[in-house]
Design a protein around this motif. Structure first.
Motif, short mmCIF file in Angstrom:
data_model
loop_
_atom_site.label_atom_id
_atom_site.label_comp_id
_atom_site.label_asym_id
_atom_site.label_seq_id
_atom_site.Cartn_x
_atom_site.Cartn_y
_atom_site.Cartn_z
N ALA A 379 1.23 -1.26 -0.25
CA ALA A 379 -0.02 -0.38 -0.11
C ALA A 379 0.70 1.11 0.37
O ALA A 379 0.64 1.87 -0.55
CB ALA A 379 -0.68 0.35 1.10
N MET A 380 2.46 1.24 0.64
CA MET A 380 3.11 2.54 0.92
C MET A 380 3.37 2.79 -0.03
O MET A 380 3.89 4.12 -0.95
CB MET A 380 3.49 2.38 2.06
N PHE A 570 -0.27 -8.63 -6.64
CA PHE A 570 0.16 -8.74 -4.85
C PHE A 570 -1.61 -8.62 -4.60
O PHE A 570 -2.78 -9.84 -3.48
CB PHE A 570 0.96 -7.86 -4.05
N PHE A 571 -2.56 -7.55 -4.57
CA PHE A 571 -3.93 -6.88 -3.89
C PHE A 571 -4.70 -7.89 -4.64
O PHE A 571 -5.49 -8.18 -4.20
CB PHE A 571 -3.52 -5.60 -4.21
N GLU A 572 -4.23 -8.28 -5.73
CA GLU A 572 -5.86 -9.27 -6.59
C GLU A 572 -5.72 -10.22 -5.67
O GLU A 572 -6.88 -11.02 -5.73
CB GLU A 572 -5.02 -9.03 -8.26
N ASN A 573 -4.75 -10.39 -5.67
CA ASN A 573 -4.52 -12.25 -4.95
C ASN A 573 -4.64 -12.81 -3.31
O ASN A 573 -4.85 -13.32 -2.59
CB ASN A 573 -3.10 -13.31 -5.03
N GLU A 578 -8.95 -7.48 -3.60
CA GLU A 578 -9.73 -7.71 -4.31
C GLU A 578 -10.00 -8.46 -6.42
O GLU A 578 -8.92 -8.04 -6.67
CB GLU A 578 -10.34 -6.12 -5.49
N LYS A 579 -10.70 -8.78 -5.97
CA LYS A 579 -10.61 -10.21 -7.39
C LYS A 579 -10.87 -9.61 -8.32
O LYS A 579 -11.75 -8.41 -8.63
CB LYS A 579 -11.88 -11.23 -6.79
N ILE A 733 -7.57 2.27 -5.78
CA ILE A 733 -6.35 2.03 -6.66
C ILE A 733 -6.28 0.53 -6.76
O ILE A 733 -6.37 -0.86 -6.82
CB ILE A 733 -4.75 2.49 -6.56
N THR A 734 -6.15 0.15 -4.71
CA THR A 734 -5.45 -1.05 -3.91
C THR A 734 -6.54 -1.89 -4.13
O THR A 734 -6.66 -3.38 -4.17
CB THR A 734 -4.88 -0.87 -2.77
#
Ligand code: 4AD
Ligand code: MG
Length: 754
Positions: A379-380, A570-573, A578-579, A733-734
């Motif tokens: 996130a950072m 990474f965030f997607e998984n 979020e998928k 975005i994340t």
């Protein structure tokens, strides 16, 4: 040095001329352009074809565009455009030739055959270009420029040639093909540089496109490349290790914190080391017989301990990683003290950030170690990228960054949700029993006639001279006239009013800083301290404002997709992410935002309500739309960002321009799926009389914003702006849900941030 490029109108728009203009701009050479007929050009220089260069000493030259570009570059010897030293100059020369023979010639051949259906020619040109591109891509692995550490005409010639090749669909600068990764980075750097974009813009005949005007005023040149002459990092960042295959087989040093430490049979140690430069950790293997410091490393306490590791980078025999470090020297920097409940001995028992997935709530409680977690670190990194993209977007658009005050006496939004800044409570935090001064009505005493006359005269004079507000003195209320600022000071809720003063002089400006709101909205979308980006544009209306906002938001999305690929994956998984995140973002990029008025939106919501959609708040004209309505519009109805305009004046701030109907104002909120409002903006009321009336209508003493009203007296212009909540952008975005997870450090109040 001043020079003139004369050419036929077509030639002045050609890629050949673009090379010459870019070199001039890059080298700060003042280059005027003149259009002329082919005959006139021949009369300037017999050897000229359709372009001729005339120097200010009267000498004229013809020849190829590469030759003229070189000539222009030689007028700027301090620029290194021709390369530094003989060796570099020879390399520059050969790359310029490469641009001509390997790209220009083949692209021109293709253009000449256009429509003649020679499929075999297209195929062979494509193959040639593919090969030439792969050569360039390899050349660019260890370096950011074709030759040396600065732009040269080799970069310019190749970038122009590749631009033409892309136009002919011979390669795709927007693809994600691994084989062109270096070339795409380099291409984007060169083609987005000031000198290139300005050279690319269509320019009217007889105008100068150089950075120096005919009067000799020098504007901006090319930003110097960052060179560390003094600071040398004593390690290689892990991201760079992964990005550069040239390190394979080399001895390198890395440093970081252990994500996991696995012991195998007392003789082997596997350390997964991370330094925050990217999400992926590097696998480092220590062997008892090979690694100096092996015993110390074994007793480091494991996860969380810090190391400096030196060894050889090898292609990994293990699955799941491309490279690993065979450690020769392991230097334990900081062990983990968690071997017993008191933390007096080394061991892993107390370290709270274990590899297993933690809840985000738990991570908020260990805010000092949260940066070591994958979610927060990613996130950072995204937060940094979005701040950089913001500055890049506005800077490249010619905006000036204005730092507006943090402590202020104005209440921009007029909502009275401000934190006071005062010294009346004492400067010592331990001061007890502070009594705030309270305003008391002075005793009325009888005045003589003479004194009354003198006072009346003084008051009349004072009124004429000053239009500044008088402090409201209510008997029994806190007397801020006794405070540090002589009136109530507040933490700013928005820099807008201040930045407008600069828009009305510098025309395109933005502010980006912390803002504070004592709102009673303790939701996952609200913070009491958040950062806001507020551009303000002069000579602009609401439509310009919305266009700018849509472009800016899309730029941030595009930048994230391109530059934060690892973190978005990474965030997607991640269970916290979020998928379908990247598809959602691509969808934002590819489609225009839906634009409609508040009144139209209310009609849609009223119909939905009548059809049985359950809203907590009944939609009706005049209400401030709650987040459930905003999200319904963008998640259920339009399935993309929505721009709502022309809100009722009663629910918006005093500074928004009154519409002709007298009922609504020229406001625009941008609503996005998952979040609701991400941007709030408006055209500003630039008519003084209407502004004063609106202040009074909204219960604001116009004198309290006298300088803001004053701006409308002296050369007022239509202007507009908006504010984007930075943390809401990071959520968008994340795909994270709670705004407290995208700020560096939450304050505690129990376990929650208020
Ligand atoms: O809509 P707002 O209140 O607009 C202004 O402050 C204007 N002065 C902006 C301008 O025109 N220059 O706030 C702008 C944005 C909102 O759309 C939202 O994204 C964010 O700021 N925001 C918050 N973000 C986090 N926590 C809060 N408490 C927020 N309040 C507003
Ligand atoms: Mg708002």
């Amino acid at each position: 040095m001043v020079a003139t490029l004369t050419g036929t109108p077509e030639a002045l728009k050609s890629s050949g001329a673009q090379k010459i203009f870019a070199a001039a701009k890059c080298g700060s050479v003042s280059l005027a352009q003149k259009s002329a007929s082919a005959d006139d050009i021949k009369s300037i220089c017999a050897t000229a074809d359709d372009l001729a260069l005339t120097l200010d000493n009267g000498a004229s030259f013809g020849g190829s565009s590469s030759f003229l570009m070189k000539l222009v570059a030689s007028l700027a010897p301090a620029s290194s455009l021709l390369g530094n030293g003989d060796k570099d100059a020879a390399h520059v020369d050969s790359w310029v030739t490469y641009a001509t023979t390997n790209f220009e010639v083949v692209v021109n051949a293709l253009k000449a055959s256009a429509g003649k259906g020679e499929a075999s020619l297209v195929d062979s040109v494509k193959k040639d270009v593919d090969y030439s591109i792969s050569v360039l891509n390899c050349h660019l692995i260890p370096t950011g420029y074709m030759v040396g550490d600065k732009v040269t005409i080799a970069d310019i010639a190749l970038a122009v040639a590749l631009q033409s090749a892309a136009e002919e669909k011979l390669w795709d600068p927007a693809s994600d093909d691994e084989k062109t990764v270096n070339i795409r980075k380099w291409f984007s750097t060169i083609t987005s540089a000031d000198f290139f974009t300005a050279a690319d813009a269509p320019v009217a005949a007889e105008t100068s496109v150089a950075t120096s005007s005919a009067e000799g005023v020098t504007f901006n040149g090319v930003a110097p490349a960052v060179k560390n002459k003094l600071y040398k990092r004593n390690r290689i960042r892990i991201k760079e290790v992964f990005a550069n295959p040239a390190y394979i087989g080399q001895e390198i040093t890395v440093a970081g914190w252990t994500r996991t430490l696995r012991k195998a049979g007392g003789k082997l140690l596997f350390i997964e080391l991370n330094d925050g430069s990217c999400g992926t950790s590097i696998q480092c293997t220590c062997e008892a017989s090979e690694t100096e410091g092996f015993e110390d490393a074994k007793k480091s306490g494991g996860t969380g301990s810090s190391f400096q590791l030196t060894g050889t980078l090898i292609e990994s025999p293990a699955d799941g990683q491309a490279v690993e470090l065979k450690v020769r020297v392991a230097k334990l920097l900081g062990a983990v003290y968690g071997g017993d409940p008191k933390g007096e001995t080394v061991g892993g028992m107390l370290y709270p950030v274990s590899k297993k997935a933690h809840t985000l709530e738990f991570m908020r409680e260990i805010a000092h170690l949260r940066p070591r977690t994958s979610v927060h670190a990613a996130a950072m990194r995204v937060r940094h990228a979005m701040a950089y993209a913001t500055h890049k977007f506005f800077h490249d658009n010619g905006f000036l960054y204005i730092h507006t005050p943090i402590v202020t006496c104005a209440d921009c939004e007029g909502a009275g949700e401000q934190f006071a800044v005062t010294t009346m409570l004492g400067t010592d935090p331990h001061t007890k029993d502070v009594t705030l001064p309270v305003y008391e009505e002075p005793e009325k005493k009888e005045l003589s006639k003479k004194e009354l006359k003198r006072l009346a005269k003084k008051n009349a004079k004072g009124k004429q001279e000053s239009n500044k507000p008088e402090e409201v003195k209510i008997p029994g209320a806190v007397d801020y006239t006794k405070d540090f600022f002589g009136r109530r000071g507040n933490l700013t809720v928005s820099g807008q009013l201040n930045v407008e003063t600069h828009a009305c002089a510098l025309s395109d400006v933005y502010t980006f800083g912390p803002t504070f709101r004592a709102e009673n909205s303790h939701t996952a979308r609200h913070l009491s301290e958040f950062w806001m980006i507020e551009p303000e544009i002069a000579f602009a209306d609401l439509e310009d404002d919305i266009n700018l906002a849509e472009d800016y938001l899309k730029y941030c999305v595009e930048y994230a997709l391109e530059m934060c690929a690892e973190d978005l994956e990474f965030f997607e998984n991640s269970p916290h992410g979020e998928k379908g995140l990247r598809d959602r973002l691509k969808n934002v990029l590819e489609n225009p935002f839906k634009r409609l008025t508040y009144t139209e939106a209310i009609e849609i919501l009223e119909k939905a309500y009548a059809d049985g959609v359950e809203f907590e708040v009944k939609p009706e004209w005049g209400i401030d739309l709650p987040s459930e309505h905003e999200r319904y519009l963008c998640e259920n109805v339009f399935k993309k960002p929505v721009v709502l305009t022309n809100y009722p004046k009663e629910i918006k701030a005093f500074y928004m321009k009154l519409d002709e109907d007298g009922k609504t104002v020229s406001a625009a909120d941008i609503l996005v799926p998952k979040i609701g409002e991400i941007i709030g903006g408006s055209q500003r009321e630039h008519r003084k009389e209407v502004l004063v009336e609106r202040c009074i209508e909204m219960g604001l003493d116009p004198k309290a914003v006298w300088w803001y009203v004053d701006l409308r007296k002296f050369g007022t212009v239509p202007h507009a702006g908006f504010g984007l909540g930075f943390e809401r952008l990071i959520l968008f975005i994340t795909g994270l849900d709670n705004i407290r997870d995208v700020i560096p450090f939450p304050r505690w109040a129990g376990n929650a941030e208020f």
